[in-house]
Design a protein around this motif. Sequence first.
Motif, PDB file in Angstrom:
ATOM      1  N   SER A 152      12.258  87.539  61.799  1.00 21.58           N
ATOM      2  CA  SER A 152      11.437  86.321  61.894  1.00 21.58           C
ATOM      3  C   SER A 152      10.858  86.099  63.284  1.00 21.58           C
ATOM      4  O   SER A 152       9.997  85.242  63.468  1.00 21.58           O
ATOM      5  CB  SER A 152      12.277  85.092  61.505  1.00 21.58           C
ATOM      6  OG  SER A 152      12.652  85.176  60.160  1.00 21.58           O
ATOM      7  N   ASN A 172      10.010  84.540  66.517  1.00 22.64           N
ATOM      8  CA  ASN A 172      10.147  83.170  67.027  1.00 22.64           C
ATOM      9  C   ASN A 172       9.698  82.128  66.003  1.00 22.64           C
ATOM     10  O   ASN A 172       9.312  81.016  66.370  1.00 22.64           O
ATOM     11  CB  ASN A 172       9.333  83.015  68.321  1.00 22.64           C
ATOM     12  CG  ASN A 172       9.751  81.792  69.125  1.00 22.64           C
ATOM     13  OD1 ASN A 172      10.855  81.279  68.974  1.00 22.64           O
ATOM     14  ND2 ASN A 172       8.852  81.301  69.960  1.00 22.64           N
ATOM     15  N   GLU A 173       9.727  82.502  64.734  1.00 21.14           N
ATOM     16  CA  GLU A 173       9.326  81.562  63.686  1.00 21.14           C
ATOM     17  C   GLU A 173      10.560  80.987  62.986  1.00 21.14           C
ATOM     18  O   GLU A 173      11.604  81.643  62.902  1.00 21.14           O
ATOM     19  CB  GLU A 173       8.430  82.271  62.661  1.00 21.14           C
ATOM     20  CG  GLU A 173       7.114  82.777  63.244  1.00 21.14           C
ATOM     21  CD  GLU A 173       6.243  81.676  63.820  1.00 21.14           C
ATOM     22  OE1 GLU A 173       6.307  80.538  63.317  1.00 21.14           O
ATOM     23  OE2 GLU A 173       5.516  81.942  64.795  1.00 21.14           O
ATOM     24  N   LYS A 174      10.440  79.780  62.492  1.00 23.28           N
ATOM     25  CA  LYS A 174      11.574  79.120  61.830  1.00 23.28           C
ATOM     26  C   LYS A 174      11.838  79.699  60.452  1.00 23.28           C
ATOM     27  O   LYS A 174      12.982  79.789  60.011  1.00 23.28           O
ATOM     28  CB  LYS A 174      11.298  77.608  61.720  1.00 23.28           C
ATOM     29  CG  LYS A 174      11.253  76.891  63.063  1.00 23.28           C
ATOM     30  CD  LYS A 174      10.987  75.395  62.881  1.00 23.28           C
ATOM     31  CE  LYS A 174      10.931  74.692  64.228  1.00 23.28           C
ATOM     32  NZ  LYS A 174      10.649  73.232  64.088  1.00 23.28           N
ATOM     33  N   ALA A 175      10.787  80.084  59.743  1.00 22.46           N
ATOM     34  CA  ALA A 175      10.961  80.621  58.391  1.00 22.46           C
ATOM     35  C   ALA A 175      11.636  81.983  58.454  1.00 22.46           C
ATOM     36  O   ALA A 175      11.243  82.852  59.233  1.00 22.46           O
ATOM     37  CB  ALA A 175       9.609  80.736  57.690  1.00 22.46           C
ATOM     38  N   ALA A 176      12.649  82.189  57.640  1.00 20.60           N
ATOM     39  CA  ALA A 176      13.402  83.439  57.645  1.00 20.60           C
ATOM     40  C   ALA A 176      12.706  84.498  56.796  1.00 20.60           C
ATOM     41  O   ALA A 176      11.878  84.193  55.942  1.00 20.60           O
ATOM     42  CB  ALA A 176      14.808  83.187  57.111  1.00 20.60           C
ATOM     43  N   GLN A 189       5.660  84.916  70.601  1.00 23.17           N
ATOM     44  CA  GLN A 189       6.260  85.414  69.358  1.00 23.17           C
ATOM     45  C   GLN A 189       7.614  86.080  69.648  1.00 23.17           C
ATOM     46  O   GLN A 189       8.502  86.100  68.792  1.00 23.17           O
ATOM     47  CB  GLN A 189       5.309  86.425  68.711  1.00 23.17           C
ATOM     48  CG  GLN A 189       5.832  87.086  67.451  1.00 23.17           C
ATOM     49  CD  GLN A 189       4.891  88.164  66.965  1.00 23.17           C
ATOM     50  OE1 GLN A 189       3.886  88.457  67.591  1.00 23.17           O
ATOM     51  NE2 GLN A 189       5.214  88.760  65.819  1.00 23.17           N
TER      52      GLN A 189
END
Length: 461
Positions: free
Chosen positions: A173, A175-179, A416
């Motif tokens: 993922s 640096n995004e919250k969604a896995a 990212q």
Amino acid sequence: MNWQQLTSSKRSGSENRTGFTDAVRTSFVRDYDRLIFSSAFRRLQNKTQVFPLPGPGVFVHNRLTHSLEVASVGRSLGKAVGDALAQKYPQENDYFREFYKYELPSVIAAGCLAHDIGNPPFGHSGEDAIRTFFTELTGAEKTQFSELLSENQQRDFLYFEGNANAFRTLTHSFNEKAAGGFRLTYATLASIVKYPSDSLSGFNKQQLVTKKSGFFDSEVETYKHIAKELGIPRLHESKNIFARHPFVYLVEAADDICYRIIDFEDAHRLNIISIDTIKELFLQFFNNETGYDAREKVEDTFNGINDNNQRVQYLRAKLINLLINRVTNVFMEKEEELLQGTLQKSLIDYLPESEQQLIKTIDEFSIEHIYNHRSVVEIEIAGYNVIGGLLKEFFAAVTNPKSAKSKKLLQLISRQFIITGERNRLYNDIQSVVDFIAGMTDLFAVDVFRKITGIEFPQIR
């Protein structure tokens, strides 16, 4: 393994969601679309396949066009094998028959699109450049690397493998919250892992599944979860070594077929090899064929074409079609070994002895005249210098993050990629640096290298 369980449409990062129904696109078609529209896939357009990207008027393959062509061949292999399995097991349920008759082509095509998505700039020399940099570490940097990383983590870099990086790119993922990264289906993800072992267990040239590595230390648990869901057996009680998913063999075969033939087409366009050489090497595959594939008929059609580039394209198409049929037959003949996880060679290595000899001749010719051509060697050397130079700067920055220069350098890394600067998270910080550099295009890597080393002075735009 069993054919039914191997087809899971569960998605990474979305395991607990209920099924998604789309009147237009199935789960596996959505995999293909997600890859096509991704920026990681687009960047392959400016990544070297074999030959450096030439100027106007001459077109050779880059990583993107190569991946698209491999996907085309993979789709055909998936269709041929899927039809054969659906016909062989008519008693199976509707999902089984529908998947193998209509969905398998999309899975294999998506796997082919993704197979090079983790490769760094400058072709295979990019991988070698990363390995070389970490192998040649000295002084305090080597001490930190050795003391703060486990042996498996060290080998992720010492034996950096583009295939393992593709699995990371697709599932991590960042640096995004969604896995779940790209959130592809398990069937598609497993189809790209050619060497299903970690770095510590991999790089055993005597065994197919451990010839290299298929996932980094950071993705071990992700692969273990997918393998459990798909029923892929673990081959060693205490090591992370798994059987190959049978679909891997089709993705691999599509790549094997394409690069052997397409590299010749590029070499011909660049006047490195002659039309007579291609004719001599390729036509021999049709010596024992009949009907439309009989050598006499193929050669007559070939001789009737005026343009040499068109001649090469004709032979390329004929040979790819021939090999698709051959590989499909091998896959079905080896079905039991595929499901047992005991098949120890790639599908193309099970072709008739006479054809294996022809492929060996092509490989030997390619090594001597194509892969060691001056232009290829030059781009490889450039890759060593550029990637090695970038790693030198950014690795020094993450191992000494408090210096003034390091703080400036780390600002250049995309948000990212997370840089913590924490001693106990050095492995993750090094991964972020490698993620950043491996994701670059050839031109962007050269541009950044020139600017941070002072070869070219940045300009305000």
